[in-house]
Design an enzyme around this catalytic site. Structure first.
Site, PDB file in Angstrom:
ATOM      1  N   HIS A  17       6.729  29.742  11.316  1.00  0.00           N
ATOM      2  CA  HIS A  17       8.085  29.884  10.762  1.00  0.00           C
ATOM      3  C   HIS A  17       8.179  29.179   9.404  1.00  0.00           C
ATOM      4  O   HIS A  17       8.742  29.719   8.452  1.00  0.00           O
ATOM      5  CB  HIS A  17       9.116  29.222  11.692  1.00  0.00           C
ATOM      6  CG  HIS A  17       9.300  29.889  13.021  1.00  0.00           C
ATOM      7  ND1 HIS A  17       9.201  29.214  14.211  1.00  0.00           N
ATOM      8  CD2 HIS A  17       9.613  31.169  13.359  1.00  0.00           C
ATOM      9  CE1 HIS A  17       9.454  30.034  15.223  1.00  0.00           C
ATOM     10  NE2 HIS A  17       9.685  31.239  14.734  1.00  0.00           N
ATOM     11  N   LYS A  41      19.954  34.501  27.036  1.00  0.00           N
ATOM     12  CA  LYS A  41      18.562  34.041  27.025  1.00  0.00           C
ATOM     13  C   LYS A  41      18.584  32.512  27.144  1.00  0.00           C
ATOM     14  O   LYS A  41      19.002  31.824  26.212  1.00  0.00           O
ATOM     15  CB  LYS A  41      17.950  34.465  25.674  1.00  0.00           C
ATOM     16  CG  LYS A  41      16.445  34.540  25.645  1.00  0.00           C
ATOM     17  CD  LYS A  41      16.025  35.311  24.388  1.00  0.00           C
ATOM     18  CE  LYS A  41      14.839  34.737  23.707  1.00  0.00           C
ATOM     19  NZ  LYS A  41      14.542  35.387  22.435  1.00  0.00           N
ATOM     20  N   ARG A  90       3.347  38.888  12.061  1.00  0.00           N
ATOM     21  CA  ARG A  90       2.041  38.327  12.394  1.00  0.00           C
ATOM     22  C   ARG A  90       1.012  39.428  12.612  1.00  0.00           C
ATOM     23  O   ARG A  90      -0.047  39.424  12.020  1.00  0.00           O
ATOM     24  CB  ARG A  90       2.140  37.490  13.683  1.00  0.00           C
ATOM     25  CG  ARG A  90       2.810  36.169  13.489  1.00  0.00           C
ATOM     26  CD  ARG A  90       3.199  35.549  14.801  1.00  0.00           C
ATOM     27  NE  ARG A  90       4.296  36.286  15.405  1.00  0.00           N
ATOM     28  CZ  ARG A  90       5.029  35.849  16.407  1.00  0.00           C
ATOM     29  NH1 ARG A  90       4.748  34.691  16.957  1.00  0.00           N
ATOM     30  NH2 ARG A  90       6.020  36.572  16.883  1.00  0.00           N
ATOM     31  N   SER A 128       6.286  30.370  19.283  1.00  0.00           N
ATOM     32  CA  SER A 128       7.019  29.326  20.007  1.00  0.00           C
ATOM     33  C   SER A 128       6.662  29.361  21.491  1.00  0.00           C
ATOM     34  O   SER A 128       6.565  28.326  22.131  1.00  0.00           O
ATOM     35  CB  SER A 128       8.530  29.535  19.843  1.00  0.00           C
ATOM     36  OG  SER A 128       8.889  29.480  18.497  1.00  0.00           O
TER      37      SER A 128
HETATM   38  P1  ADP Z   1      13.111  36.030  17.672  1.00  0.00           P
HETATM   39  O1  ADP Z   1      13.557  35.649  19.059  1.00  0.00           O
HETATM   40  O2  ADP Z   1      14.205  36.561  16.811  1.00  0.00           O
HETATM   41  O3  ADP Z   1      11.858  36.857  17.621  1.00  0.00           O
HETATM   42  P2  ADP Z   1      11.462  33.836  16.728  1.00  0.00           P
HETATM   43  O4  ADP Z   1      11.870  32.413  16.502  1.00  0.00           O
HETATM   44  O5  ADP Z   1      10.421  34.075  17.766  1.00  0.00           O
HETATM   45  O6  ADP Z   1      12.794  34.606  17.027  1.00  0.00           O
HETATM   46  O7  ADP Z   1      10.957  34.477  15.364  1.00  0.00           O
HETATM   47  C1  ADP Z   1      11.757  34.538  14.214  1.00  0.00           C
HETATM   48  C2  ADP Z   1      11.015  35.272  13.119  1.00  0.00           C
HETATM   49  O8  ADP Z   1       9.858  34.533  12.741  1.00  0.00           O
HETATM   50  C3  ADP Z   1      10.493  36.654  13.519  1.00  0.00           C
HETATM   51  O9  ADP Z   1      10.567  37.504  12.387  1.00  0.00           O
HETATM   52  C4  ADP Z   1       9.062  36.402  13.883  1.00  0.00           C
HETATM   53  O10 ADP Z   1       8.253  37.549  13.743  1.00  0.00           O
HETATM   54  C5  ADP Z   1       8.712  35.348  12.872  1.00  0.00           C
HETATM   55  N1  ADP Z   1       7.595  34.509  13.297  1.00  0.00           N
HETATM   56  C6  ADP Z   1       7.419  33.860  14.463  1.00  0.00           C
HETATM   57  N2  ADP Z   1       6.234  33.203  14.494  1.00  0.00           N
HETATM   58  C7  ADP Z   1       5.637  33.464  13.304  1.00  0.00           C
HETATM   59  C8  ADP Z   1       4.375  33.120  12.723  1.00  0.00           C
HETATM   60  N3  ADP Z   1       3.470  32.409  13.371  1.00  0.00           N
HETATM   61  N4  ADP Z   1       4.129  33.585  11.480  1.00  0.00           N
HETATM   62  C9  ADP Z   1       5.021  34.349  10.837  1.00  0.00           C
HETATM   63  N5  ADP Z   1       6.196  34.733  11.323  1.00  0.00           N
HETATM   64  C10 ADP Z   1       6.511  34.299  12.539  1.00  0.00           C
END
Ligand code: ADP
Length: 158
Positions: A17, A41, A90, A128
């Site tokens: 992130h 959720k 990703r 995450s």
């Molecule tokens: P959501 O529940 O909306 O998917 P996340 O916190 O999992 O929320 O992800 C938020 C954003 O960050 C999404 O666009 C996701 O693809 C991106 N993201 C999550 N992990 C990574 C990573 N390792 N590298 C790049 N982008 C990421």
């Protein structure tokens, strides 16, 4: 001034992130990290904790703000005068899901555009959910999360 919203769960924020946030902050005038408080959720960390950990992890980036939200992302974006939704990619698995989401949001409001940034290879496996799994099994999360997050997660593990 172009404002971008970076929406997500951030449960917790990871180096993946952070990579997207840093790149986004170089491209856009302001990034508002929008932390979703989804009632359906059940989160791992409470929303206030997720927000605080993001604030600590991004404190050196000047043009970043952090806020929690409920409801549609597109409404949050409109309320803040944002023209861009920033999302991270990703793998091709992310792409399928993100494409649908982006097309849904475009249908709801065609003035707000989704912009994707591709993560650096060294962060592409980080999620995450993996962090939560490693933590639950007492593994080492040093390579996955910013230092304030690691410190906090270790403190609640004791
Ligand atoms: P959501 O529940 O909306 O998917 P996340 O916190 O999992 O929320 O992800 C938020 C954003 O960050 C999404 O666009 C996701 O693809 C991106 N993201 C999550 N992990 C990574 C990573 N390792 N590298 C790049 N982008 C990421």
């Amino acid at each position: 001034m172009t404002i971008a919203i970076y929406p997500g769960s951030f449960d917790p924020i990871t180096y993946g992130h952070l990579d997207i946030i840093k790149s986004g902050a170089e491209i856009f005038d302001k990034i508002i990290i929008a932390v979703s408080n989804n009632q359906n959720k059940k989160g791992f960390l409470p929303i206030e904790t997720r927000i605080n950990l993001i604030k600590e992890s991004t404190k050196d980036i000047k043009n970043v703000e952090v806020e929690g939200y409920m409801g549609l992302t597109i409404d949050f974006a409109k309320k803040h005068g944002a023209e861009v939704l920033l999302r991270g990619l990703r793998t091709s698995f992310d792409f399928e899901y993100e494409m649908q989401l982006s097309q849904t949001n475009y249908t709801l409001d065609n003035k707000i555009k989704t912009v994707f940034l591709i993560t650096k290879p060294e962060y592409s496996f980080i999620s995450s959910s993996a962090v939560r799994e490693i933590l639950a099994n007492k593994g080492n999360i040093t390579q996955f999360v910013p230092i304030p997050v690691e410190k906090y997660l270790k403190s609640i593990q004791l």
